[in-house]
Design a protein around this motif. Structure first.
Motif, PDB file in Angstrom:
ATOM      1  N   UNK A  57       0.850  -1.186   0.000  1.00 56.11           N
ATOM      2  CA  UNK A  57       0.000   0.000   0.000  1.00 56.11           C
ATOM      3  C   UNK A  57       0.890   1.241   0.000  1.00 56.11           C
ATOM      4  N   UNK A  58       0.754   2.045  -1.041  1.00 62.18           N
ATOM      5  CA  UNK A  58       1.541   3.271  -1.182  1.00 62.18           C
ATOM      6  C   UNK A  58       0.672   4.479  -0.847  1.00 62.18           C
ATOM      7  N   UNK A  59       1.314   5.500  -0.320  1.00 61.57           N
ATOM      8  CA  UNK A  59       0.618   6.756  -0.056  1.00 61.57           C
ATOM      9  C   UNK A  59       1.525   7.911  -0.477  1.00 61.57           C
ATOM     10  N   UNK A  60       1.092   8.633  -1.503  1.00 60.22           N
ATOM     11  CA  UNK A  60       1.847   9.777  -2.012  1.00 60.22           C
ATOM     12  C   UNK A  60       1.107  11.046  -1.604  1.00 60.22           C
ATOM     13  N   UNK A  64       2.809  20.503   0.110  1.00 59.89           N
ATOM     14  CA  UNK A  64       2.965  21.895  -0.303  1.00 59.89           C
ATOM     15  C   UNK A  64       3.648  21.954  -1.653  1.00 59.89           C
ATOM     16  N   UNK A  65       3.976  23.145  -2.100  1.00 63.02           N
ATOM     17  CA  UNK A  65       4.584  23.337  -3.418  1.00 63.02           C
ATOM     18  C   UNK A  65       5.899  22.568  -3.563  1.00 63.02           C
ATOM     19  N   UNK A  66       6.610  22.382  -2.467  1.00 65.29           N
ATOM     20  CA  UNK A  66       7.854  21.608  -2.498  1.00 65.29           C
ATOM     21  C   UNK A  66       7.993  20.828  -1.197  1.00 65.29           C
ATOM     22  N   UNK A  67       6.961  20.066  -0.907  1.00 66.87           N
ATOM     23  CA  UNK A  67       6.931  19.303   0.347  1.00 66.87           C
ATOM     24  C   UNK A  67       6.139  18.020   0.102  1.00 66.87           C
ATOM     25  N   UNK A  68       6.824  16.852   0.171  1.00 58.73           N
ATOM     26  CA  UNK A  68       6.206  15.592  -0.232  1.00 58.73           C
ATOM     27  C   UNK A  68       6.525  14.485   0.766  1.00 58.73           C
ATOM     28  N   UNK A  69       5.637  13.478   0.808  1.00 57.61           N
ATOM     29  CA  UNK A  69       5.942  12.231   1.507  1.00 57.61           C
ATOM     30  C   UNK A  69       5.567  11.063   0.610  1.00 57.61           C
ATOM     31  N   UNK A  70       6.348  10.001   0.713  1.00 56.91           N
ATOM     32  CA  UNK A  70       6.111   8.763  -0.033  1.00 56.91           C
ATOM     33  C   UNK A  70       6.093   7.644   0.997  1.00 56.91           C
TER      34      UNK A  70
END
Length: 315
Positions: A57-60, A64-70
């Motif tokens: 199970x993936x969660x992307x 924000x404009x330059x703020x991510x989690x994978x």
């Protein structure tokens, strides 16, 4: 020192860049023209390959404009994925994870509850200036990945807007989801439908084949090889078509249909073909893997579809 010696002196030898320097100097050579969208797609693919399962199970999350989690959760061992971020191997495979770390300004691996692991990052804008991700295009890439990896679940979340946008992708039926839609939504009823969902030797096939003659329809052909959309077809499509045409010729001959003629161009008109194959070490053609070029796949598909069609005609 002679002129020849001077020619090969250290001052005249071009600098050899290491992997990190190469990536930071030419990031799009590694992540493709889709930029960070291609990087997210590469992370999904590399993770399933490294963990040897798509039961993940993936969660992307776009925070924000330059703020991510994978994030990823699985009952299977995901350590091969985590270790890749620190692996010093120079092998040029499953490199998207290494690339992500190189192009990130902020990078952190976080262990969460319920066996969830989360990679939090923001990109170094000196390396990649445009980090404002197109959520719709991200959704398109995730949808294709989920279609081809039937056990996976992917959640995408966009928190940038006033109202939260969230999508969930899970297709246990694989590309038959597309085939069922194509045959249901098309004008007129298909004359016949053939399906196959199984493994032949080391290749796993999903083939949905239908044919309709009314309303002069154009062909609807979609093919995949592993996680690649082979938009120009190739071995799998060619093998299926040759197998179907051979079956028609054999049936016509066995039933003395002497006036029955097969024109390939007219034959393809009205075809609905949605197909996918998974295996190893495939060769692709075109500038960006538009065509599958694998003789074994073509041979297997031809033999398979010829038998499926003959069984249908004679049944």
């Amino acid at each position: 020192m002679t002129d020849t010696d001077n020619k090969y002196s250290s001052d005249n030898i071009k600098e050899v860049l290491d992997f990190t320097e190469h990536v930071r100097k030419r990031p799009f050579m590694f992540i493709g023209n889709d930029g960070i969208l291609g990087l997210f797609e590469g992370l999904l693919t590399d993770c399933t390959e490294l963990c040897k399962t798509d039961e993940i199970t993936f969660e992307i999350v776009v925070l924000g404009e330059n703020d991510f989690t994978f994030g990823l959760t699985s009952r299977h061992d995901i350590n091969p994925f985590i270790k890749q971020f620190t692996d010093e191997s120079k092998e040029f495979s499953n490199y998207f994870l290494k690339v992500l770390k190189v192009v990130s300004e902020r990078f952190e691996i976080i262990s969460k509850e319920n066996s969830k692991t989360e990679v939090a990052f923001s990109f170094d804008k000196i390396v990649i200036s445009n980090t404002n991700i197109d959520y719709l295009k991200l959704s398109e890439k995730v949808l294709q990945f989920a279609l081809l990896n039937r056990q996976c679940e992917v959640i995408t979340i966009d928190k940038r807007q006033k109202y939260l946008t969230q999508n969930y992708y899970h297709f246990p039926q694989g590309v038959f989801y597309l085939f069922d839609r194509a045959t249901t939504e098309v004008l007129g009823k298909p004359e016949f439908k053939l399906t196959f969902d199984n493994e032949i030797n080391s290749n796993k096939y999903q083939i949905g084949l239908a044919y309709r003659t009314d309303w002069f329809p154009s062909a609807n052909v979609i093919s995949f090889a592993n996680n690649v959309h082979t938009i120009c077809g190739g071995s799998l499509v060619d093998g299926i078509l040759e197998g179907l045409i051979n079956a028609c010729k054999i049936y016509a001959k066995e039933n003395n249909l002497t006036t029955f003629k097969i024109n390939k161009k007219k034959f393809v008109n009205g075809l609905i073909l949605i197909c996918a194959v998974r295996g190893e070490d495939y060769k692709y053609g075109g500038s960006w893997k538009e065509t599958l070029e694998d003789a074994i796949v073509k041979k297997e598909a031809k033999k398979l579809v010829e038998k499926l069609a003959l069984d249908f005609f004679n049944g």
